[in-house]
Design a protein around this motif. Structure first.
Motif, PDB file in Angstrom:
ATOM      1  N   PRO A  40       0.790  -1.165  -0.125  1.00 14.42           N
ATOM      2  CA  PRO A  40       0.263  -0.157   0.044  1.00 14.42           C
ATOM      3  C   PRO A  40       0.892   1.211   0.043  1.00 14.42           C
ATOM      4  O   PRO A  40       1.940   1.080   0.608  1.00 14.42           O
ATOM      5  CB  PRO A  40      -0.774   0.030   1.396  1.00 14.42           C
ATOM      6  CG  PRO A  40      -0.591  -1.673   1.668  1.00 14.42           C
ATOM      7  CD  PRO A  40       0.352  -2.111   1.056  1.00 14.42           C
ATOM      8  N   GLY A  41       0.327   2.307  -0.721  1.00 16.21           N
ATOM      9  CA  GLY A  41       0.892   3.448  -0.608  1.00 16.21           C
ATOM     10  C   GLY A  41      -0.298   4.504  -0.644  1.00 16.21           C
ATOM     11  O   GLY A  41      -1.151   4.359  -1.140  1.00 16.21           O
ATOM     12  N   THR A  42       0.021   5.564   0.301  1.00 12.05           N
ATOM     13  CA  THR A  42      -0.927   6.556   0.221  1.00 12.05           C
ATOM     14  C   THR A  42      -0.555   7.957   0.496  1.00 12.05           C
ATOM     15  O   THR A  42       0.603   8.027   0.955  1.00 12.05           O
ATOM     16  CB  THR A  42      -1.994   6.324   1.528  1.00 12.05           C
ATOM     17  OG1 THR A  42      -2.884   7.369   1.701  1.00 12.05           O
ATOM     18  CG2 THR A  42      -1.337   6.023   2.769  1.00 12.05           C
ATOM     19  N   ARG A  45      -0.952  11.277   5.643  1.00  9.19           N
ATOM     20  CA  ARG A  45       0.150  11.365   6.423  1.00  9.19           C
ATOM     21  C   ARG A  45      -0.242  11.213   7.729  1.00  9.19           C
ATOM     22  O   ARG A  45      -1.374  11.544   8.263  1.00  9.19           O
ATOM     23  CB  ARG A  45       0.730  12.912   6.525  1.00  9.19           C
ATOM     24  CG  ARG A  45       1.433  13.032   5.286  1.00  9.19           C
ATOM     25  CD  ARG A  45       1.894  14.567   5.018  1.00  9.19           C
ATOM     26  NE  ARG A  45       2.601  15.074   6.161  1.00  9.19           N
ATOM     27  CZ  ARG A  45       2.973  16.502   6.102  1.00  9.19           C
ATOM     28  NH1 ARG A  45       2.736  17.372   5.367  1.00  9.19           N
ATOM     29  NH2 ARG A  45       3.741  16.675   7.380  1.00  9.19           N
ATOM     30  N   ALA A  46       0.935  10.601   8.889  1.00 11.25           N
ATOM     31  CA  ALA A  46       0.483  10.590  10.128  1.00 11.25           C
ATOM     32  C   ALA A  46       0.254  12.088  10.682  1.00 11.25           C
ATOM     33  O   ALA A  46       1.108  13.193  10.190  1.00 11.25           O
ATOM     34  CB  ALA A  46       1.489  10.064  10.858  1.00 11.25           C
ATOM     35  N   TRP A  47      -0.586  12.362  11.469  1.00 12.26           N
ATOM     36  CA  TRP A  47      -0.778  13.772  11.965  1.00 12.26           C
ATOM     37  C   TRP A  47      -1.382  13.725  13.495  1.00 12.26           C
ATOM     38  O   TRP A  47      -2.391  12.906  13.558  1.00 12.26           O
ATOM     39  CB  TRP A  47      -1.652  14.524  11.295  1.00 12.26           C
ATOM     40  CG  TRP A  47      -1.645  16.046  11.198  1.00 12.26           C
ATOM     41  CD1 TRP A  47      -2.596  16.848  11.851  1.00 12.26           C
ATOM     42  CD2 TRP A  47      -0.553  16.924  10.830  1.00 12.26           C
ATOM     43  NE1 TRP A  47      -2.038  18.195  11.756  1.00 12.26           N
ATOM     44  CE2 TRP A  47      -1.083  18.192  11.138  1.00 12.26           C
ATOM     45  CE3 TRP A  47       0.640  16.538  10.224  1.00 12.26           C
ATOM     46  CZ2 TRP A  47      -0.206  19.312  10.997  1.00 12.26           C
ATOM     47  CZ3 TRP A  47       1.604  17.794   9.968  1.00 12.26           C
ATOM     48  CH2 TRP A  47       1.224  18.754  10.489  1.00 12.26           C
ATOM     49  N   PRO A  80      -3.395  16.570   6.361  1.00 13.41           N
ATOM     50  CA  PRO A  80      -2.550  17.547   5.431  1.00 13.41           C
ATOM     51  C   PRO A  80      -2.070  16.833   4.026  1.00 13.41           C
ATOM     52  O   PRO A  80      -1.679  17.625   3.315  1.00 13.41           O
ATOM     53  CB  PRO A  80      -1.409  17.746   6.412  1.00 13.41           C
ATOM     54  CG  PRO A  80      -1.374  16.866   7.376  1.00 13.41           C
ATOM     55  CD  PRO A  80      -2.717  16.232   7.676  1.00 13.41           C
ATOM     56  N   GLY A  81      -1.934  15.356   4.100  1.00  9.38           N
ATOM     57  CA  GLY A  81      -1.323  14.909   2.818  1.00  9.38           C
ATOM     58  C   GLY A  81      -2.714  14.638   1.868  1.00  9.38           C
ATOM     59  O   GLY A  81      -2.328  14.217   0.521  1.00  9.38           O
ATOM     60  N   LEU A  82      -3.977  14.969   2.357  1.00  6.15           N
ATOM     61  CA  LEU A  82      -4.968  14.942   1.357  1.00  6.15           C
ATOM     62  C   LEU A  82      -5.880  16.093   1.216  1.00  6.15           C
ATOM     63  O   LEU A  82      -7.144  16.269   1.427  1.00  6.15           O
ATOM     64  CB  LEU A  82      -5.942  13.752   1.864  1.00  6.15           C
ATOM     65  CG  LEU A  82      -5.483  12.456   2.029  1.00  6.15           C
ATOM     66  CD1 LEU A  82      -6.167  11.609   2.944  1.00  6.15           C
ATOM     67  CD2 LEU A  82      -4.938  11.532   0.959  1.00  6.15           C
ATOM     68  N   PRO A  83      -5.374  17.162   0.830  1.00  3.30           N
ATOM     69  CA  PRO A  83      -5.758  18.226   0.841  1.00  3.30           C
ATOM     70  C   PRO A  83      -7.278  18.582   0.008  1.00  3.30           C
ATOM     71  O   PRO A  83      -7.153  17.941  -0.945  1.00  3.30           O
ATOM     72  CB  PRO A  83      -4.792  19.647   0.326  1.00  3.30           C
ATOM     73  CG  PRO A  83      -3.786  18.600  -0.411  1.00  3.30           C
ATOM     74  CD  PRO A  83      -3.960  17.170   0.058  1.00  3.30           C
ATOM     75  N   GLY A  84      -8.181  19.199   0.311  1.00  2.00           N
ATOM     76  CA  GLY A  84      -9.401  19.381  -0.425  1.00  2.00           C
ATOM     77  C   GLY A  84     -10.152  18.398  -0.408  1.00  2.00           C
ATOM     78  O   GLY A  84     -11.363  18.132  -1.185  1.00  2.00           O
ATOM     79  N   THR A  85      -9.989  17.066   0.518  1.00  2.00           N
ATOM     80  CA  THR A  85     -10.509  16.072   0.192  1.00  2.00           C
ATOM     81  C   THR A  85     -11.742  15.881   1.438  1.00  2.00           C
ATOM     82  O   THR A  85     -12.651  15.089   1.515  1.00  2.00           O
ATOM     83  CB  THR A  85      -9.873  14.630   0.160  1.00  2.00           C
ATOM     84  OG1 THR A  85      -9.231  14.584   1.518  1.00  2.00           O
ATOM     85  CG2 THR A  85      -8.999  14.648  -0.861  1.00  2.00           C
ATOM     86  N   SER A  86     -11.682  16.795   2.304  1.00  2.00           N
ATOM     87  CA  SER A  86     -12.376  16.433   3.669  1.00  2.00           C
ATOM     88  C   SER A  86     -12.026  15.162   4.270  1.00  2.00           C
ATOM     89  O   SER A  86     -13.005  14.607   5.158  1.00  2.00           O
ATOM     90  CB  SER A  86     -13.906  16.803   3.553  1.00  2.00           C
ATOM     91  OG  SER A  86     -13.978  17.915   3.106  1.00  2.00           O
ATOM     92  N   ALA A  87     -10.959  14.478   4.070  1.00  2.00           N
ATOM     93  CA  ALA A  87     -10.839  13.022   4.444  1.00  2.00           C
ATOM     94  C   ALA A  87      -9.593  13.019   5.490  1.00  2.00           C
ATOM     95  O   ALA A  87      -8.516  13.889   5.457  1.00  2.00           O
ATOM     96  CB  ALA A  87     -10.254  12.084   3.259  1.00  2.00           C
ATOM     97  N   VAL A 313      -3.111   7.656  11.990  1.00  2.00           N
ATOM     98  CA  VAL A 313      -2.077   6.876  11.520  1.00  2.00           C
ATOM     99  C   VAL A 313      -2.431   6.107   9.990  1.00  2.00           C
ATOM    100  O   VAL A 313      -3.402   5.447   9.869  1.00  2.00           O
ATOM    101  CB  VAL A 313      -1.836   5.425  12.399  1.00  2.00           C
ATOM    102  CG1 VAL A 313      -0.831   4.467  12.156  1.00  2.00           C
ATOM    103  CG2 VAL A 313      -1.402   6.107  13.880  1.00  2.00           C
ATOM    104  N   PRO A 314      -1.822   6.604   9.007  1.00  2.00           N
ATOM    105  CA  PRO A 314      -2.398   6.028   7.810  1.00  2.00           C
ATOM    106  C   PRO A 314      -1.962   4.491   7.579  1.00  2.00           C
ATOM    107  O   PRO A 314      -1.422   3.742   8.285  1.00  2.00           O
ATOM    108  CB  PRO A 314      -1.271   6.752   6.587  1.00  2.00           C
ATOM    109  CG  PRO A 314      -0.752   7.879   7.525  1.00  2.00           C
ATOM    110  CD  PRO A 314      -0.661   7.442   9.015  1.00  2.00           C
TER     111      PRO A 314
END
Ligand code: 1HN
Length: 347
Positions: A40-42, A45-47, A80-87, A313-314
């Motif tokens: 898996p790659g995503t 980010r961990a935040w 912060p690694g998925l900007p604009g997605t509300s995810a 945790v991704p």
């Protein structure tokens, strides 16, 4: 297409791609390795979100917009690694919701499944299909897919909870429906009725007039007092699991499975001084620190944890948790969905 395949016909191939593009046709061989990765790659980010500053912003929003006006007064915890997605993970959403004394968040329903995990306050309620769950700190409350729900605060203090929903999952399937009733659902049962009928290893006869809740998913309130007592009892008796600590999953009593079709939820207790062995799993997970202090090492990065902090945790990130004092965590993830699809793995 970062590194083009070595090929003597490169320029002819590029010309072919350019001709096909208006027909919406593309060569798989240029992207295959990015589509089907060996692991898996995503971008997620961990935040960690500290509770105090998030709470402060939420209370400021409370001065400026009512729950009624906002429909739901929520600050989204966006990865912060998925900007604009509300995810917060690829499949899940998280937000912090505020409801002030005297407010009502109007009744609606949608195909997104939701859980609430109370961060602070006591005495506000979520009504599910017209039955109130009176909420206290660290209670878990579900509003499953298509069940009517409204919130109200008749206490004297603000209440804040974490909303966890499968919004990105439902978006992925393009299967979102929603309806608005407004106001509060007419009361259908007194508070606590479902716990009596379905929450004690009992249930009404199917088809009888006592069977008021959906048979497949009847429970919607998992009080802190109950789950905390179970964790404490467990910790008194045996050793913690090396990779999880003392961990308990919340279940749907109708089938013994996860609480909802798309979301799993659990709690765990790590005794003071305990460090977990490294673990990774394909379900990116959102954690709340219920009690204590410690740290999370995620893919080699150390993140300090304090009470009420929120951590994501991704998927497939190695996690090591350390407890400086007894550390109690709540967590939710999409493990429920992944297991049904035959995708879930840990390592
Ligand atoms: C929702 O229904 C609630 O009922 C909270 O409290 C957050 C975010 C997106 C869509 C629906 C609620 C939500 C939501």
């Amino acid at each position: 297409m970062d590194t083009p395949l070595p090929n003597d016909n490169r320029s002819a191939l590029e010309a072919l791609y350019a001709q096909m593009r208006p027909s919406s046709l593309y060569p798989l061989w240029e992207v295959l390795h990015a589509l089907v990765t060996p692991a898996p790659g995503t971008e997620a980010r961990a935040w960690r979100w500290q509770y105090a500053p998030a709470r402060e912003y939420l209370l400021r929003a409370g001065d400026l917009i009512s729950a009624e006006q906002a429909e739901r007064r929520v600050l989204i915890l966006e990865n912060p690694g998925l900007p604009g997605t509300s995810a917060i993970t690829n499949s899940l959403y998280a937000g912090l919701q505020l409801i002030l004394p005297g407010e009502v968040a109007p009744c609606h329903r949608h195909t997104q499944s939701a859980l609430r995990f109370v961060m602070e306050g006591q005495g506000a309620h979520t009504a599910v299909d017209g039955e109130r769950a009176m909420m206290s700190a660290f209670d878990l409350v579900l509003t499953p897919n298509w069940q009517w729900h409204d919130h109200g605060n008749h206490s004297g203090a603000p209440m804040i909870w974490l909303d966890g929903l499968d919004i990105p999952t439902v978006r992925f399937y393009a299967a979102s429906f929603a309806e608005r009733m407004g106001g509060e659902h007419p009361q259908t049962a007194p508070a606590g009725d479902t716990a009596q009928r379905y929450g004690r290893n009992l249930r009404p006869f199917g088809g009888s007039i006592a069977a008021r809740r959906p048979a497949g998913l009847p429970l919607f309130h998992y009080p802190y007092q109950e789950w905390r007592e179970s964790l404490a009892a467990m910790a008194r008796v045996g050793a913690p699991d090396p990779r999880l600590g003392h961990a308990l999953e919340f279940i749907n009593p109708a089938d013994g499975g996860p609480v909802m079709p798309t979301i799993s939820a659990h709690v765990r207790l790590l005794p003071k001084g305990f460090s977990t062995a490294p673990r990774r799993a394909t379900d990116g997970t959102v954690f709340v620190v219920v009690e204590g202090q410690g740290s999370a090492m995620v893919a080699g990065e150390t993140i300090p944890l304090a009470e009420r902090d929120l951590l994501v945790v991704p998927s497939w990130s190695e996690l090591v948790l350390h407890a400086d004092s007894d550390l109690v965590l709540f967590g939710y993830s999409d493990r429920a969905a992944q297991e049904k699809l035959g995708l879930w793995r840990e390592g």
